[in-house]
Scaffold this motif. Sequence first.
Motif, mmCIF file in Angstrom:
data_model
loop_
_atom_site.group_PDB
_atom_site.id
_atom_site.type_symbol
_atom_site.label_atom_id
_atom_site.label_comp_id
_atom_site.label_asym_id
_atom_site.label_seq_id
_atom_site.Cartn_x
_atom_site.Cartn_y
_atom_site.Cartn_z
ATOM 1 N N ARG A 114 0.336 -0.959 0.273
ATOM 2 C CA ARG A 114 0.110 0.100 -0.168
ATOM 3 C C ARG A 114 1.057 0.764 0.023
ATOM 4 O O ARG A 114 0.615 2.295 -0.696
ATOM 5 N N ALA A 115 1.682 1.776 0.986
ATOM 6 C CA ALA A 115 3.049 2.418 1.155
ATOM 7 C C ALA A 115 3.864 2.935 -0.892
ATOM 8 O O ALA A 115 3.731 4.067 -0.706
ATOM 9 N N PHE A 116 3.911 1.739 -1.035
ATOM 10 C CA PHE A 116 4.921 1.340 -2.548
ATOM 11 C C PHE A 116 4.031 2.443 -4.060
ATOM 12 O O PHE A 116 4.238 2.567 -4.832
ATOM 13 N N LYS A 117 2.203 1.694 -3.349
ATOM 14 C CA LYS A 117 2.006 2.114 -4.106
ATOM 15 C C LYS A 117 0.737 3.595 -4.555
ATOM 16 O O LYS A 117 0.973 4.488 -5.206
ATOM 17 N N ALA A 118 1.351 4.016 -3.361
ATOM 18 C CA ALA A 118 0.468 5.173 -2.571
ATOM 19 C C ALA A 118 1.532 6.244 -3.353
ATOM 20 O O ALA A 118 2.060 7.368 -3.683
ATOM 21 N N GLU A 119 3.134 6.542 -3.434
ATOM 22 C CA GLU A 119 3.856 6.660 -3.378
ATOM 23 C C GLU A 119 3.893 6.743 -5.407
ATOM 24 O O GLU A 119 4.788 7.650 -5.324
#
Length: 159
Positions: A114-119
Amino acid sequence: DPRMLTDMLKGNLTNVLPMILIGGWINWAFSGFVTTKVPFPLTLRFKPMLQRGIELVSLDPSWVSSASWYFLNVFGLRSVYSLILGQDNAADHFHVLQQHMAGSAMSVPPDTNRAFKAEWEALEIVNHQWALEAVEDELMGKDLNLEEFYSSDHPRNML
């Protein structure tokens, strides 16, 4: 775990209670005495912190009272304790508390997808515009008048 918290509280009390008693005894017995002088100059702002119980205006701030020397030693010798007693000693409860806090914070694993997708969604690709893109061509195309610089009439500053 309540049992671990109770053990930590017992360990803290066994260390803190003697320190409070010794500190109170030192403050009572040696109140108003100058114990030592630090080997470097200090400003006047250190005077109330280092000279508790001594009300002399003319005394240099680098002199330390007995009560202040006790507190400096108690709070400043943690690294000496770990050097002499080892890394995980009974006198260093701060380390145990830090591990406990880190363990409770690490109990919920972070969602990296989820963090990589947001970035990835926040990433914006920009074409860079170079400010000095063709500077070599511009300099080579200009006449720099170097003959005038190297002529014998031109005064030179030699250092």
